[in-house]
Design an enzyme around this catalytic site. Structure first.
Site, PDB file in Angstrom:
ATOM      1  N   LYS A 242       0.825  -1.214   0.000  1.00 42.33           N
ATOM      2  CA  LYS A 242       0.000   0.000   0.000  1.00 42.33           C
ATOM      3  C   LYS A 242       0.858   1.262   0.000  1.00 42.33           C
ATOM      4  O   LYS A 242       0.615   2.176  -0.762  1.00 42.33           O
ATOM      5  CB  LYS A 242      -0.895   0.058   1.247  1.00 42.33           C
ATOM      6  CG  LYS A 242      -2.013  -0.942   1.275  1.00 42.33           C
ATOM      7  CD  LYS A 242      -2.965  -0.672   2.458  1.00 42.33           C
ATOM      8  CE  LYS A 242      -2.304  -0.738   3.819  1.00 42.33           C
ATOM      9  NZ  LYS A 242      -1.852  -2.079   4.213  1.00 42.33           N
TER      10      LYS A 242
ATOM     11  N   ARG B  75      -9.579   1.362   8.444  1.00 37.42           N
ATOM     12  CA  ARG B  75      -9.227  -0.023   8.700  1.00 37.42           C
ATOM     13  C   ARG B  75     -10.340  -0.772   9.416  1.00 37.42           C
ATOM     14  O   ARG B  75     -10.228  -1.964   9.659  1.00 37.42           O
ATOM     15  CB  ARG B  75      -7.986  -0.051   9.596  1.00 37.42           C
ATOM     16  CG  ARG B  75      -6.713  -0.512   8.893  1.00 37.42           C
ATOM     17  CD  ARG B  75      -5.594  -0.430   9.917  1.00 37.42           C
ATOM     18  NE  ARG B  75      -4.457  -1.212   9.593  1.00 37.42           N
ATOM     19  CZ  ARG B  75      -3.361  -0.754   8.969  1.00 37.42           C
ATOM     20  NH1 ARG B  75      -3.322   0.473   8.530  1.00 37.42           N
ATOM     21  NH2 ARG B  75      -2.333  -1.537   8.784  1.00 37.42           N
TER      22      ARG B  75
ATOM     23  N   ARG C 112      11.699  -6.633   4.792  1.00 33.02           N
ATOM     24  CA  ARG C 112      11.545  -5.180   4.715  1.00 33.02           C
ATOM     25  C   ARG C 112      12.502  -4.449   5.649  1.00 33.02           C
ATOM     26  O   ARG C 112      12.706  -4.832   6.788  1.00 33.02           O
ATOM     27  CB  ARG C 112      10.101  -4.819   5.069  1.00 33.02           C
ATOM     28  CG  ARG C 112       9.835  -3.326   5.177  1.00 33.02           C
ATOM     29  CD  ARG C 112       8.401  -2.982   4.916  1.00 33.02           C
ATOM     30  NE  ARG C 112       7.498  -3.381   5.985  1.00 33.02           N
ATOM     31  CZ  ARG C 112       6.174  -3.234   5.919  1.00 33.02           C
ATOM     32  NH1 ARG C 112       5.609  -2.720   4.843  1.00 33.02           N
ATOM     33  NH2 ARG C 112       5.411  -3.611   6.921  1.00 33.02           N
TER      34      ARG C 112
ATOM     35  N   ARG D  67      11.471  -2.557  11.160  1.00 36.58           N
ATOM     36  CA  ARG D  67      10.368  -2.012  11.956  1.00 36.58           C
ATOM     37  C   ARG D  67      10.077  -2.961  13.104  1.00 36.58           C
ATOM     38  O   ARG D  67      10.008  -4.161  12.901  1.00 36.58           O
ATOM     39  CB  ARG D  67       9.108  -1.901  11.076  1.00 36.58           C
ATOM     40  CG  ARG D  67       8.757  -0.472  10.695  1.00 36.58           C
ATOM     41  CD  ARG D  67       7.683  -0.440   9.654  1.00 36.58           C
ATOM     42  NE  ARG D  67       6.411  -1.023  10.082  1.00 36.58           N
ATOM     43  CZ  ARG D  67       5.312  -1.016   9.335  1.00 36.58           C
ATOM     44  NH1 ARG D  67       5.322  -0.447   8.139  1.00 36.58           N
ATOM     45  NH2 ARG D  67       4.203  -1.551   9.771  1.00 36.58           N
TER      46      ARG D  67
ATOM     47  N   ARG E  81      -1.129  -9.272  12.590  1.00 36.04           N
ATOM     48  CA  ARG E  81      -1.653  -8.147  11.807  1.00 36.04           C
ATOM     49  C   ARG E  81      -2.540  -8.648  10.677  1.00 36.04           C
ATOM     50  O   ARG E  81      -3.549  -8.033  10.339  1.00 36.04           O
ATOM     51  CB  ARG E  81      -0.516  -7.278  11.264  1.00 36.04           C
ATOM     52  CG  ARG E  81      -0.016  -6.284  12.296  1.00 36.04           C
ATOM     53  CD  ARG E  81       1.428  -5.913  12.103  1.00 36.04           C
ATOM     54  NE  ARG E  81       1.703  -5.248  10.867  1.00 36.04           N
ATOM     55  CZ  ARG E  81       2.909  -5.224  10.285  1.00 36.04           C
ATOM     56  NH1 ARG E  81       3.920  -5.841  10.849  1.00 36.04           N
ATOM     57  NH2 ARG E  81       3.083  -4.598   9.157  1.00 36.04           N
TER      58      ARG E  81
HETATM   59  P1  ADP Z   1       1.015  -2.286   7.549  1.00 36.66           P
HETATM   60  O1  ADP Z   1       0.061  -1.928   6.433  1.00 36.66           O
HETATM   61  O2  ADP Z   1       2.270  -2.916   7.076  1.00 36.66           O
HETATM   62  O3  ADP Z   1       0.379  -3.057   8.679  1.00 36.66           O
HETATM   63  P2  ADP Z   1       0.942   0.475   8.572  1.00 36.66           P
HETATM   64  O4  ADP Z   1       2.138   1.331   8.552  1.00 36.66           O
HETATM   65  O5  ADP Z   1      -0.219   0.836   7.704  1.00 36.66           O
HETATM   66  O6  ADP Z   1       1.518  -0.960   8.239  1.00 36.66           O
HETATM   67  O7  ADP Z   1       0.373   0.343  10.072  1.00 36.66           O
HETATM   68  C1  ADP Z   1       1.191  -0.049  11.143  1.00 36.66           C
HETATM   69  C2  ADP Z   1       0.370  -0.176  12.416  1.00 36.66           C
HETATM   70  O8  ADP Z   1      -0.179   1.107  12.770  1.00 36.66           O
HETATM   71  C3  ADP Z   1      -0.846  -1.087  12.336  1.00 36.66           C
HETATM   72  O9  ADP Z   1      -0.514  -2.448  12.568  1.00 36.66           O
HETATM   73  C4  ADP Z   1      -1.748  -0.510  13.444  1.00 36.66           C
HETATM   74  O10 ADP Z   1      -1.319  -0.921  14.725  1.00 36.66           O
HETATM   75  C5  ADP Z   1      -1.483   0.987  13.348  1.00 36.66           C
HETATM   76  N1  ADP Z   1      -2.468   1.644  12.444  1.00 36.66           N
HETATM   77  C6  ADP Z   1      -2.209   2.232  11.252  1.00 36.66           C
HETATM   78  N2  ADP Z   1      -3.340   2.717  10.695  1.00 36.66           N
HETATM   79  C7  ADP Z   1      -4.348   2.421  11.555  1.00 36.66           C
HETATM   80  C8  ADP Z   1      -5.764   2.626  11.552  1.00 36.66           C
HETATM   81  N3  ADP Z   1      -6.378   3.241  10.529  1.00 36.66           N
HETATM   82  N4  ADP Z   1      -6.482   2.163  12.610  1.00 36.66           N
HETATM   83  C9  ADP Z   1      -5.887   1.547  13.645  1.00 36.66           C
HETATM   84  N5  ADP Z   1      -4.574   1.311  13.720  1.00 36.66           N
HETATM   85  C10 ADP Z   1      -3.792   1.742  12.689  1.00 36.66           C
END
Ligand code: ADP
Ligand code: ZN
Length: 209
Positions: free
Chosen positions: A13, A88, A122, A152, A163
């Site tokens: 994404k 999400r 990654r 990370r 996740r």
């Molecule tokens: P990835 O898509 O690889 O899981 P992101 O960088 O989008 O990584 O998100 C990392 C973490 O940040 C998620 O696992 C969650 O804990 C938190 N997070 C990000 N966006 C949201 C959201 N819209 N609602 C709740 N938690 C979020």
């Protein structure tokens, strides 16, 4: 034009949103990037978010919704946004409806084993946040800014699987939520990066929104 990128963790994404956003002159808004910046800055929000992120859990809806309400007030959001990592959950999608109208949803499809392999490979630049894969970039520093590349904290196999489970439970229902509006396009997220970005741009251009 306001676009959502949906897809499991590690579906690309962020990589796609950055390229497509630049090409289509849309503000790329990544909730993950905002939260990581808050953690780095040592803010109260960052401290709260870290406890959830490290476990592979979602940050509570109310926190994310307040954060995005503020983000949408910034000028660049008025010219169109490309949302990466938000919404999400269904509650977040309902809140988003009160912030803006969504024109298109790009749903990135990839299976869990590919995700685990990708996420374990990654690396991110500590300084500028740029993302690399050890499969294609063996060096330990960033080619853009020279910063150190690190893993990370939430990119270990156990957290990635958690996740993915959370994604299936909480986020996948959004595909139907938006499909009912007829605005979802599915994309095979295992294509080569440039090809996939061009494919997505093509979809968005032919929708002529
Ligand atoms: P990835 O898509 O690889 O899981 P992101 O960088 O989008 O990584 O998100 C990392 C973490 O940040 C998620 O696992 C969650 O804990 C938190 N997070 C990000 N966006 C949201 C959201 N819209 N609602 C709740 N938690 C979020
Ligand atoms: Zn860098």
């Amino acid at each position: 034009m306001n676009i959502i990128f949906l897809g499991p963790p590690g579906s690309g994404k962020g990589t796609m949103a950055e390229r497509v956003g630049k090409e289509m002159k849309l503000a790329h808004i990544s909730t993950g990037d905002i939260l990581r910046a808050e953690i780095k800055a040592g803010s109260e929000l960052g401290g709260l978010a870290k406890s959830y992120i490290d476990k592979g859990a979602l940050v509570p809806d109310s926190v994310i919704i307040d954060m995005m309400r503020e983000r949408f007030k910034q000028d660049d959001a008025k010219g169109g946004v490309l949302l990466d990592g938000f919404p999400r959950t269904v509650a977040q999608a309902e809140a988003l409806d009160s912030l803006t109208a969504i024109d298109a949803v790009i749903n990135l499809e990839v299976d869990v084993q590919v995700i685990v392999n990708r996420v374990i490979a990654r690396r991110v630049c500590e300084q500028c946040g740029c993302v690399y894969s050890v499969k294609t970039h063996a060096a330990s520093d960033c080619s853009k800014c020279g910063g150190k590349l690190v893993i990370r904290p939430d990119d270990n196999e156990q957290t990635v699987r958690e996740r993915f489970r959370v994604y299936e439970e909480q986020t996948q229902p959004l595909i139907d939520f938006y499909a009912q509006r007829g605005i979802v396009s599915n994309v095979d997220a295992t294509m080569p990066i440039e090809e996939e970005a061009a494919y997505i741009i093509d979809i968005l251009n032919t929708e002529k929104i």
